[in-house]
Design an enzyme around this catalytic site. Structure first.
Site, short mmCIF file in Angstrom:
data_model
loop_
_atom_site.label_atom_id
_atom_site.label_comp_id
_atom_site.label_asym_id
_atom_site.label_seq_id
_atom_site.Cartn_x
_atom_site.Cartn_y
_atom_site.Cartn_z
N CYS A 137 -75.07 20.37 7.08
CA CYS A 137 -74.04 20.23 7.90
C CYS A 137 -72.80 21.15 7.41
O CYS A 137 -71.82 21.37 8.20
CB CYS A 137 -73.61 18.88 7.94
SG CYS A 137 -72.87 18.26 6.20
N ASP A 191 -70.99 20.75 4.90
CA ASP A 191 -69.90 19.81 4.18
C ASP A 191 -69.94 19.99 2.71
O ASP A 191 -71.16 20.29 2.12
CB ASP A 191 -69.91 18.24 4.57
CG ASP A 191 -69.48 18.27 5.92
OD1 ASP A 191 -68.69 18.94 6.53
OD2 ASP A 191 -69.92 17.15 6.40
N CYS A 238 -68.03 13.77 6.14
CA CYS A 238 -67.90 12.77 6.97
C CYS A 238 -67.74 11.58 6.59
O CYS A 238 -67.77 11.40 5.01
CB CYS A 238 -69.05 12.79 7.94
SG CYS A 238 -70.54 12.10 7.00
N CYS A 271 -76.03 12.92 3.73
CA CYS A 271 -74.54 12.73 3.37
C CYS A 271 -74.72 11.87 1.92
O CYS A 271 -73.86 12.40 1.18
CB CYS A 271 -73.80 12.08 4.29
SG CYS A 271 -73.90 12.42 5.72
FE1 FES Z 1 -71.93 16.40 6.67
FE2 FES Z 1 -72.12 13.79 6.53
S1 FES Z 1 -72.23 15.08 8.24
S2 FES Z 1 -71.72 15.11 4.76
#
Ligand code: FES
Length: 141
Positions: free
Chosen positions: A36, A38, A61, A105
């Protein structure tokens, strides 16, 4: 709030524990999720082999925020050896579960921790027992 999250996850998302940085950290772990994009950064302060302080920051998230919060709670006050055993499954279990699509995540928190421990070993000049995950392992299944 999305109903896919249980109360414990929502609590750790709304009131995350141990958020921030440690300026004179003994180990810093930085990780980005190929799933993602992140990122999470985790800092540990170690004294006599015990993690006396831990902080984390994430651009992630709700599940990543909750996972980082739980991971830091699980390792605070623990020995390095105990922290080495913390997996994303343990973090997820302690949170009372995460939706399957959010598994990656919790992997972000596990990898930030593993990277911080690895960095600790490196700074100490001790060979690390940690086999870091490949990017493929980090991708959501
Ligand atoms: Fe990226 Fe949860 S969607 S860490």
């Amino acid at each position: 709030m999305n109903h896919q999250y249980n109360e414990k996850v929502v609590d750790h998302f709304m009131n995350p524990r141990n958020v921030g940085e440690i300026e004179d950290a003994d180990g810093i772990g930085d990780v980005g999720s190929p799933s993602c994009g992140d990122v999470m950064k985790l800092f540990i302060k170690v004294e006599n082999d015990i993690i006396i302080d831990v902080k984390y920051k994430t651009f992630g998230c709700a599940a990543a925020i909750a996972s980082g919060s739980m991971a830091t709670e699980l390792i605070k006050g623990k020995t390095i050896n105990e922290a080495l055993k913390i997996t994303n499954d343990r973090v997820t279990e302690q949170l009372g579960g995460l939706p399957k699509a959010k598994r990656h995540c919790s992997v972000l928190a596990e990898q930030a921790l593993q990277n911080a421990l690895n960095d600790y070993y490196k700074r100490k000049g001790i060979p690390s027992p940690i086999k870091l995950m490949s990017e493929q392992d980090l991708v959501e299944d």
